[in-house]
Design an enzyme around this catalytic site. Structure first.
Site, PDB file in Angstrom:
ATOM      1  N   LYS A 120       0.689  -1.192  -0.127  1.00  0.00           N
ATOM      2  CA  LYS A 120      -0.020  -0.002   0.040  1.00  0.00           C
ATOM      3  C   LYS A 120       0.893   1.268   0.068  1.00  0.00           C
ATOM      4  CE  LYS A 120      -2.583   1.512   3.495  1.00  0.00           C
ATOM      5  NZ  LYS A 120      -3.544   1.378   4.652  1.00  0.00           N
ATOM      6  N   ASP A 138      -6.971   1.406   0.538  1.00  0.00           N
ATOM      7  CA  ASP A 138      -7.242   1.714   2.066  1.00  0.00           C
ATOM      8  C   ASP A 138      -8.583   1.211   2.317  1.00  0.00           C
ATOM      9  OD1 ASP A 138      -8.534   3.796   1.102  1.00  0.00           O
ATOM     10  OD2 ASP A 138      -7.524   5.137   2.438  1.00  0.00           O
TER      11      ASP A 138
END
Ligand code: SF4
Length: 212
Positions: A120, A138
């Protein structure tokens, strides 16, 4: 959801916010990397408060090493998990100097080799610092992709892969920011604001009328 509806959703996001970006404050790829390292399970506002004091003192790998672990902690102690994050920052800075000439690398593999940098974080840096169409999924993006059915998936990787495949190319670079902002301020976790949502007529969330 078909392609033309997906396209219209992103056309509306674009019309409402033509130049979206992260809410983290940064002035270089290095500052963005450090801000994202600090942002796990913390708010952007909280990270910005800390980095507003940290970056004027240390905004290069060498300056961060000169500050030292205890010095970094002094600036990050208001942020959750700051002990681990500060250690990762120091170790990352050492690697940036030893292997990358003090620069933030521009490939996923090199980014993910840095301490504390997962998929991420690498996606945020690739997208926001280097303009590559990467998708950092997210909690907000995961929720919006599933509720709207833009790219439903059982886990973040499935959603990431679908978004990369299904979002029309002209919108791919900015889609990450639009989806985060939409999830953060409109399609909220507990009480989505469907009544004032600019894509309500295109969204396939079954319960949206309960929130209208
Ligand atoms: S209509 Fe409601 S559920 Fe659908 S995207 Fe908008 S806020 Fe989210």
């Amino acid at each position: 959801m078909n392609r033309s509806i997906r396209t219209e959703i992103f056309e509306r996001f674009q019309a409402a916010n033509p130049h979206p970006t992260t809410e983290l404050v940064f002035n270089s790829p290095f500052e963005l990397l450090i801000a994202v390292l600090l942002s796990a399970q913390a708010t952007d506002v909280g990270v910005n408060k800390a980095t507003a004091k940290l970056f004027p003192v240390a905004n290069t790998p060498q300056a961060m090493l000169d500050l030292g672990l205890e010095g970094v902690k002094e600036y990050t102690k208001t942020i959750g998990l700051y002990q681990t994050k500060s250690r990762h920052i120091i170790e990352t800075c050492r690697i940036l100097l030893e292997r990358h000439g003090g620069e933030v690398p521009q490939t996923r593999a090199e980014l993910e080799a840095l301490p504390g940098v997962g998929r991420k974080t690498a996606n945020v840096v690739l997208n926001t610092a280097f303009g590559q169409p990467a998708m950092a999924v997210d909690t907000h993006i995961f929720r919006v992709a599933n509720r709207t059915r833009i790219a439903p998936g059982k886990n973040v990787r499935e959603v990431e892969d679908k978004l990369m495949r299904l979002i029309p190319k002209p919108f791919l670079q900015d889609a990450h920011h639009w989806l985060i902002l939409h999830g953060r301020y409109t399609c909220k976790a507990l009480k989505p604001q469907c009544g004032r949502c600019l894509i309500a007529d295109l969204c396939e969330y079954g319960a949206k009328n309960d929130f209208a």
